[in-house]
Write an enzyme that holds these catalytic residues in place. Structure first.
Site, short mmCIF file in Angstrom:
data_model
loop_
_atom_site.label_atom_id
_atom_site.label_comp_id
_atom_site.label_asym_id
_atom_site.label_seq_id
_atom_site.Cartn_x
_atom_site.Cartn_y
_atom_site.Cartn_z
N ILE A 56 13.28 15.72 -51.99
CA ILE A 56 12.10 16.48 -51.56
C ILE A 56 10.84 15.70 -51.95
O ILE A 56 9.95 15.48 -51.16
CB ILE A 56 12.05 17.87 -52.20
CG1 ILE A 56 13.29 18.69 -51.81
CG2 ILE A 56 10.79 18.61 -51.78
CD1 ILE A 56 13.38 20.04 -52.49
N GLY A 83 8.63 10.10 -56.79
CA GLY A 83 7.47 9.30 -57.19
C GLY A 83 7.77 8.48 -58.42
O GLY A 83 8.92 8.40 -58.87
N ASP A 102 -2.05 23.68 -64.80
CA ASP A 102 -2.03 22.72 -63.69
C ASP A 102 -1.84 23.45 -62.36
O ASP A 102 -1.02 23.06 -61.53
CB ASP A 102 -0.93 21.67 -63.90
CG ASP A 102 -1.17 20.43 -63.02
OD1 ASP A 102 -2.30 20.26 -62.53
OD2 ASP A 102 -0.22 19.66 -62.82
N TYR A 114 7.16 9.06 -61.45
CA TYR A 114 7.63 9.82 -62.61
C TYR A 114 8.61 10.92 -62.25
O TYR A 114 9.64 11.07 -62.87
CB TYR A 114 6.43 10.45 -63.33
CG TYR A 114 5.41 9.44 -63.73
CD1 TYR A 114 5.66 8.57 -64.78
CD2 TYR A 114 4.21 9.34 -63.04
CE1 TYR A 114 4.73 7.62 -65.14
CE2 TYR A 114 3.27 8.39 -63.41
CZ TYR A 114 3.54 7.53 -64.45
OH TYR A 114 2.61 6.60 -64.81
P1 ADP Z 1 6.20 17.18 -60.78
O1 ADP Z 1 6.09 17.78 -62.16
O2 ADP Z 1 6.99 15.91 -60.72
O3 ADP Z 1 4.88 17.11 -60.07
P2 ADP Z 1 6.79 19.59 -59.33
O4 ADP Z 1 7.51 20.67 -60.04
O5 ADP Z 1 5.32 19.74 -59.15
O6 ADP Z 1 7.12 18.19 -59.99
O7 ADP Z 1 7.43 19.40 -57.90
C1 ADP Z 1 6.95 18.39 -57.01
C2 ADP Z 1 7.14 18.87 -55.60
O8 ADP Z 1 8.53 19.13 -55.38
C3 ADP Z 1 6.41 20.16 -55.25
O9 ADP Z 1 5.10 19.91 -54.79
C4 ADP Z 1 7.29 20.69 -54.14
O10 ADP Z 1 6.95 20.08 -52.92
C5 ADP Z 1 8.68 20.25 -54.54
N1 ADP Z 1 9.36 21.32 -55.28
C6 ADP Z 1 9.27 21.61 -56.59
N2 ADP Z 1 10.03 22.65 -56.93
C7 ADP Z 1 10.66 23.04 -55.80
C8 ADP Z 1 11.57 24.10 -55.49
N3 ADP Z 1 11.99 24.93 -56.41
N4 ADP Z 1 11.98 24.21 -54.21
C9 ADP Z 1 11.54 23.35 -53.27
N5 ADP Z 1 10.67 22.37 -53.49
C10 ADP Z 1 10.23 22.19 -54.74
#
Ligand code: ADP
Length: 471
Positions: free
Chosen positions: A113, A116, A235, A118
């Site tokens: 999905i 990156g 955040d 990190y």
């Molecule tokens: P990071 O801490 O690496 O930024 P995030 O938790 O923000 O990770 O997730 C990054 C992206 O992954 C989100 O913007 C979303 O697009 C996708 N994502 C995160 N959690 C879910 C989930 N439970 N179901 C579907 N997509 C998700």
């Protein structure tokens, strides 16, 4: 030179603040000494208790008898002797079973999905049940041998403790094969089809007013739940808001979140992605609270209306400048005490009153969002108050006129559906800024002169264009 500095430093208010600070420091010192004495006394008592307990043990190390709290009478002497020979009855407590985490091999990856430098999030299927989930690998710094960073532990703890329809559900934590000697840890989350940022980027038409209300109401409900439970998210931004195909919004990404007390402890100012970061954080506040999340909610509100992030500064100085352009310059009336924040001394902000500063009335917000109702402007204006004390709480927000007036929030079931990128396509991480990393250094403001900011009303309403002088 000295007189210039004293413009900011030598007011009676500052002197009082300084005296207060000294008093607080003394009080803290006294409390620390008292706490130390209390600990020493507790240790001494514990050592004594241990000694007493050792004496009461039989040679075979079994506990002999419970100590009597009343002196035994004549008839008791025999009874106590008899009891002494009987094995003591101990209370048994059931220890919670320790079950090791399951392996990530219980899941089959379907597609990435988000990928990156990190983070990594993928859609996956549990092999045994066929249920679709999202797998998020926790960030681990391979150079740090101390294991999982505290942010990862907090994310797990907070998600485990949280249960609300507007907070993403953590199903379990699984482990994978070690990479660089450190075990990989994955969060197994409910799979949510979209994130709000991607929808905003891809949708041809902006959300209807009723749809913005549904999203914002759910966001406020989730934030109210977190704040009620002493959690700051720190955040909030549209890429951390997920939306499923049934119109339900879920707050995600608790990598920056933490529990706070009342009063909140000293916290790092380096939190929240720049475009959503509250002015008190930009000015270096280390004691802050729920209002930092409410500022981000205000930025998200603006973004839901225009499909564009509201305050896109390239760095901290530009960000605070954009904030002042939108919300007006802070004054001692609109934001009492802002001059005491560490970075505000570097900003040469004119000492004008709010009445000579038309921007403080929220006219720019009204001009920028012409289609927003009066109640909507009032809410947005409140959320974007420079003074954190003036921002509504998430609970206040839920009771705001804006959600009561027409158009009413659209029913979730009637929400439009969108093609899910997360379910099909691999995506690269977008070019939006991220929350600051741990150990990153906070920006120190050079001298920034704001004295020329309000010269023509027309220019103010267009939102600036003045030159920043950064020394
Ligand atoms: P990071 O801490 O690496 O930024 P995030 O938790 O923000 O990770 O997730 C990054 C992206 O992954 C989100 O913007 C979303 O697009 C996708 N994502 C995160 N959690 C879910 C989930 N439970 N179901 C579907 N997509 C998700």
């Amino acid at each position: 030179m000295a007189s210039k500095a004293s413009r900011w430093a030598d007011t009676a208010e500052d002197a009082a603040h300084e005296a207060n600070r000294k008093r607080e420091k003394e009080e803290k010192k006294r409390l620390r000494a008292a706490e130390k004495a209390r600990k020493l006394e507790a240790e001494r008592q514990a050592a004594e208790a241990r000694k007493r307990a050792e004496v009461e043990y039989h040679e075979d190390d079994r506990p002999a008898k419970r100590r009597k709290t009343t002196p035994p009478g004549d008839g008791d002497a025999n009874a106590s002797k008899k009891k002494k020979d009987e094995p003591a009855k101990l209370l048994k407590f059931q220890a919670p079973p320790v079950t090791p985490s399951r392996s990530v091999d219980n899941y089959d990856k379907l597609n990435d999905i988000e990928e990156g430098a990190y983070g990594w999030v993928a859609r996956a299927k549990e092999i045994a049940t066929g249920k679709v989930v999202a797998l998020k690998r926790l960030k681990v710094d391979p150079t740090d041998r101390s294991g999982l960073p505290v942010t990862g532990l907090r994310e797990i703890q907070i998600l485990k403790d949280s249960s609300h329809r507007n907070i993403v559900e953590l199903k379990e934590v699984v482990t994978g094969k070690p990479t660089s000697g450190i075990e990989s840890i994955f969060l197994v989350l409910e799979f949510v089809e979209h994130d709000v940022k991607t929808i905003l980027e891809d949708m041809p038409e902006p959300f209807l007013a009723s749809e913005v209300k549904t999203l914002l109401w759910q966001l406020a409900a989730g934030v109210a739940y977190l704040h009620d439970n002493w959690i700051l998210h720190r955040d909030l931004k549209t890429s951390n808001l997920l939306l499923n195909n049934r119109g339900q919004l879920k707050i995600a990404d608790f990598g920056m979140a933490r529990y706070v007390g009342d009063p909140p402890p000293k916290l790092t100012q380096l939190v929240v992605t720049l475009w959503y970061r509250a002015p008190e954080l930009l000015l270096g506040a280390t004691t802050y609270g729920r209002a930092v999340d409410m500022w981000s909610v205000g930025c998200i509100f603006g973004e839901l209306l225009t499909r564009e992030p509201l305050l896109q500064g390239k760095n901290e100085v530009e960000e605070i400048t954009k904030i002042f352009e939108l919300c007006g310059m802070p004054t001692d009336e609109t934001w009492p005490g802002f001059r005491r924040l560490p970075n505000s001394r570097a900003l040469r902000i004119p000492r004008s009153s709010s009445s000579s500063n038309p921007l403080a009335t929220g006219s720019v917000i009204r001009a920028k969002f012409p289609l927003l109702t009066k109640a909507g402007c009032d809410l947005l204006n409140g959320l974007l108050s420079l003074d954190p004390e003036s921002r509504p709480s998430a609970k206040d927000m839920l009771a705001h006129e804006y959600f009561i007036q027409d158009p009413k929030p659209k029913q979730e079931a009637m929400f439009p559906t969108f093609p899910s990128k997360g379910a099909q396509e691999r995506r690269r991480r977008r070019d939006t800024p991220n929350a600051p990393g741990r150990g990153q250094k906070a920006a120190e403001f050079g001298s920034v002169d704001f004295s020329g900011i309000f010269t023509g009303r027309e220019r103010e309403l267009k939102g600036g264009g003045f030159q920043l002088r950064v020394a």
